[in-house]
Design a protein around this motif. Structure first.
Motif, PDB file in Angstrom:
ATOM      1  N   LEU A 280       0.740  -1.141   0.078  1.00  0.00           N
ATOM      2  CA  LEU A 280      -0.142   0.027   0.133  1.00  0.00           C
ATOM      3  C   LEU A 280       0.889   1.193   0.061  1.00  0.00           C
ATOM      4  O   LEU A 280       0.555   2.055  -0.744  1.00  0.00           O
ATOM      5  CB  LEU A 280      -1.060  -0.117   1.250  1.00  0.00           C
ATOM      6  N   PRO A 281       1.696   1.402   1.004  1.00  0.00           N
ATOM      7  CA  PRO A 281       2.655   2.598   0.899  1.00  0.00           C
ATOM      8  C   PRO A 281       3.140   3.097  -0.439  1.00  0.00           C
ATOM      9  O   PRO A 281       3.246   3.838  -1.095  1.00  0.00           O
ATOM     10  CB  PRO A 281       3.551   2.487   1.888  1.00  0.00           C
ATOM     11  N   ALA A 282       3.922   1.939  -0.976  1.00  0.00           N
ATOM     12  CA  ALA A 282       4.536   2.183  -2.447  1.00  0.00           C
ATOM     13  C   ALA A 282       3.440   2.429  -3.569  1.00  0.00           C
ATOM     14  O   ALA A 282       3.539   3.201  -4.368  1.00  0.00           O
ATOM     15  CB  ALA A 282       5.175   0.710  -2.576  1.00  0.00           C
TER      16      ALA A 282
ATOM     17  N   LEU B 298       6.482  -7.440  -5.390  1.00  0.00           N
ATOM     18  CA  LEU B 298       6.108  -8.622  -6.380  1.00  0.00           C
ATOM     19  C   LEU B 298       6.982  -9.660  -6.631  1.00  0.00           C
ATOM     20  O   LEU B 298       6.522 -10.914  -6.822  1.00  0.00           O
ATOM     21  CB  LEU B 298       6.088  -7.712  -7.712  1.00  0.00           C
ATOM     22  N   GLN B 299       8.314  -9.524  -6.211  1.00  0.00           N
ATOM     23  CA  GLN B 299       9.212 -10.644  -6.138  1.00  0.00           C
ATOM     24  C   GLN B 299       8.821 -11.590  -5.088  1.00  0.00           C
ATOM     25  O   GLN B 299       8.913 -12.797  -5.371  1.00  0.00           O
ATOM     26  CB  GLN B 299      10.666  -9.855  -6.006  1.00  0.00           C
TER      27      GLN B 299
ATOM     28  N   GLU C  39      11.060   0.406  -6.640  1.00  0.00           N
ATOM     29  CA  GLU C  39      11.925  -0.500  -6.117  1.00  0.00           C
ATOM     30  C   GLU C  39      11.048  -1.482  -4.916  1.00  0.00           C
ATOM     31  O   GLU C  39      10.915  -2.616  -4.897  1.00  0.00           O
ATOM     32  CB  GLU C  39      13.075   0.179  -5.316  1.00  0.00           C
ATOM     33  N   ASP C  40      10.518  -0.556  -3.851  1.00  0.00           N
ATOM     34  CA  ASP C  40       9.500  -1.372  -3.096  1.00  0.00           C
ATOM     35  C   ASP C  40       8.391  -2.259  -3.745  1.00  0.00           C
ATOM     36  O   ASP C  40       7.920  -3.549  -3.243  1.00  0.00           O
ATOM     37  CB  ASP C  40       8.815  -0.366  -2.160  1.00  0.00           C
TER      38      ASP C  40
ATOM     39  N   ALA D 220       3.652  -3.804 -19.348  1.00  0.00           N
ATOM     40  CA  ALA D 220       3.944  -5.305 -19.778  1.00  0.00           C
ATOM     41  C   ALA D 220       5.519  -5.384 -19.193  1.00  0.00           C
ATOM     42  O   ALA D 220       6.059  -6.420 -18.704  1.00  0.00           O
ATOM     43  CB  ALA D 220       3.888  -5.604 -21.265  1.00  0.00           C
ATOM     44  N   GLY D 221       6.286  -4.452 -19.497  1.00  0.00           N
ATOM     45  CA  GLY D 221       7.528  -4.386 -19.288  1.00  0.00           C
ATOM     46  C   GLY D 221       8.105  -4.580 -17.866  1.00  0.00           C
ATOM     47  O   GLY D 221       8.603  -5.388 -17.591  1.00  0.00           O
ATOM     48  N   PHE D 222       7.461  -3.777 -16.996  1.00  0.00           N
ATOM     49  CA  PHE D 222       7.636  -3.470 -15.589  1.00  0.00           C
ATOM     50  C   PHE D 222       7.205  -5.055 -15.098  1.00  0.00           C
ATOM     51  O   PHE D 222       7.940  -5.561 -14.146  1.00  0.00           O
ATOM     52  CB  PHE D 222       6.909  -2.565 -15.032  1.00  0.00           C
ATOM     53  N   ARG D 223       6.134  -5.831 -15.446  1.00  0.00           N
ATOM     54  CA  ARG D 223       5.444  -6.847 -14.831  1.00  0.00           C
ATOM     55  C   ARG D 223       6.185  -8.283 -15.141  1.00  0.00           C
ATOM     56  O   ARG D 223       6.063  -9.258 -14.603  1.00  0.00           O
ATOM     57  CB  ARG D 223       4.089  -6.780 -14.663  1.00  0.00           C
TER      58      ARG D 223
END
Lengths: 214, 28, 214
Positions: free
Chosen positions: C103-105, C135-136, C129-130, C174-177
Motif C-alpha cells: 500500500l505505501p508504495a 512482487l518478487q 523499488e518497493d 508489460a515491461g515492468f511486470r
C-alpha cells in the motif's frame, strides 16, 4: 518442541509475540545466535523469509511466518484470538488500529528524541495531534470496558499496549496524558500484568516529555 | 536498539497520503 | 438481515469487503445515502465510528467495526479466514503484507498519476523499488502455489489482489511486470473470478505506464 522467534532485543513488535506466548503458554525462544543486519541477510534466512524482516517466526513443524501480527496469531490461543469470528474481527480491528493510527505517529514523534532520525517540527506537531486522536478513541472505548474486546485480555490489548510503549515511556507526560484517564488506567493494568512484566520489565511512565536534542 | 529501530520501515508519510486521499474522494 | 458498509465508490478497501461477502454469501449493502465528507462527520456516525474513517461496517446485530481487514474478517466465512489457527496466521500475514509492503508504495507511485497528490521523483523511484520487492516476494511464493494460503481462495488473496488493483491498472505495464509471471498469473486468475468481477468489473492491465501529468 521449540519454536523460534528471530528478532533484535527491545523490539516492540517482538514484545507483542512474547507477551502473547506468555498468556498462551506457547514455547517461543529467541535465537541467541541471530545478529540483526547479518543473519537476516543470509541466503538461508532469505529463503525462509524473503523480505528479510524481523520479527520472523519458525514453528515447530517448520512453518515460517512473517509480519508480527501474524506471528502473534500463531502463538496465541483461542482466548487471545477472540472467542467468535465477530470477536476475532474486533481483535483484527485493534491490531490494525495499532499499526495504522498509532505506529506512524509514535515513530514520527519519538524517533527524533531517541536520536534515530532528524526532527521536523511540522511532522511532530501533526504526530502529536494524531496521537491525541488515537488516545481519545481508546479512552472513549475504555470508558465502559476493562479490556478492548470482550471481558478478557486478547491480542487487541497486547498489540495496542506494545505499540504505545515508546509513547508512554518517552513523551506522554502527565500533562499530555491527563485527558485520557481510561486509557491510562487500562495501560497501567496491562503493564502490571505478570505476563507483560515478564517480557518488558518495569515500565515507568515518563515524567518529562522527551525533546529532540540537536 | 536505536540502531535497529532505524532500519524499521515505518510509513512516516501516511498522514500526508491519507489527507490527500480523503480530500480527493470528498471532492469527487 | 441487512448489514451496512459505509464507503465512497471505487474504494479498494471496500472492494476487499464486498469480494469477501461475494464468497461467503454475507448480505452486505452499501448505504446509498452515505455522502463521504458529510455523513462520516455527523455526531451519529462518529458515535459509532469515532475515527470517522471508511470503510466502516455495522452488523445486523448492531456491532460497529472499523478497519477494512477487520470488516473482511467479520463478513467472511471459515474457508476465507483459514481452516486452522496456523492458516489464519498466514492469512493475517498476507493482509499485513498488503498494508505494509504494497500500500505505501502503491499510493506513492500511483496517487500522483491519479491527481490525488503531488509528485516527488525520489519517493516515486523508491516506491518502484518497493513494488518490485513486493512482487518478487509474491512471485516466489506463487511459484509452487495457486493461491497464497492453502488450496483455496482466502482473505489473503482477496486483500493482496485488491491492494494491487491500482498498480496493475495504472503503472505495471508489460515491461515492468515481465519478471513476475507467477504473480501476474495469480492476479489474472483472481480478477477473472466471478465473485471478484461482480465487485470490480472488468479490470484491464495497463499497456502504458501512467505518468504524473503536471
Amino acid at each position: 518442541s521449540p519454536q523460534t522467534l528471530y528478532t533484535y532485543p527491545e523490539n516492540f513488535r517482538a514484545f507483542k509475540v512474547l507477551v502473547a506466548a506468555q498468556y498462551s503458554g506457547a514455547k517461543v525462544t529467541t535465537d541467541p545466535a541471530f545478529v540483526f543486519g547479518d543473519t537476516n541477510k543470509t541466503p538461508a534466512f532469505l529463503n525462509k523469509f524473503p523480505l528479510g524482516k524481523v520479527p520472523a517466526f519458525e514453528s515447530s513443524d517448520g512453518r515460517c511466518i512473517f509480519e508480527s501480527n501474524a506471528i502473534c496469531w500463531a502463538v496465541a490461543n483461542d482466548e487471545l484470538r477472540g472467542a467468535s469470528p465477530m470477536d476475532q474481527a474486533q481483535v483484527v480491528a485493534w491490531m490494525s488500529f495499532a499499526d495504522n493510527e498509532i505506529l506512524p505517529a509514535s515513530c514520527t514523534w519519538v524517533f527524533p528524541c531517541m536520536g534515530i532520525m532528524s526532527f521536523n517540527k511540522g511532522n511532530t506537531e501533526r504526530a502529536k495531534e494524531d496521537v491525541r486522536k488515537a488516545l481519545q478513541c481508546l479512552n472513549t472505548h475504555l470508558l465502559t470496558r476493562t479490556f478492548l474486546v470482550g471481558e478478557r485480555i486478547t491480542l487487541a490489548d497486547v498489540s495496542v499496549c506494545c505499540t504505545l510503549l515508546h509513547l508512554y515511556q518517552y513523551v506522554l507526560d502527565a500533562g499530555f496524558r491527563k485527558p485520557f484517564q481510561n486509557a491510562n488506567r487500562w495501560f497501567t493494568t496491562m503493564i502490571n500484568q505478570p505476563q507483560v512484566k515478564a517480557v518488558i520489565g518495569d515500565l515507568k511512565m515518563c515524567d518529562k516529555m522527551a525533546q529532540f536534542d540537536p | 536498539m536505536a540502531l535497529e529501530l532505524a532500519h524499521e520501515t515505518i510509513w512516516f508519510d501516511k498522514w500526508r497520503v491519507d489527507d490527500a486521499e480523503r480530500q480527493f474522494y470528498e471532492n469527487k
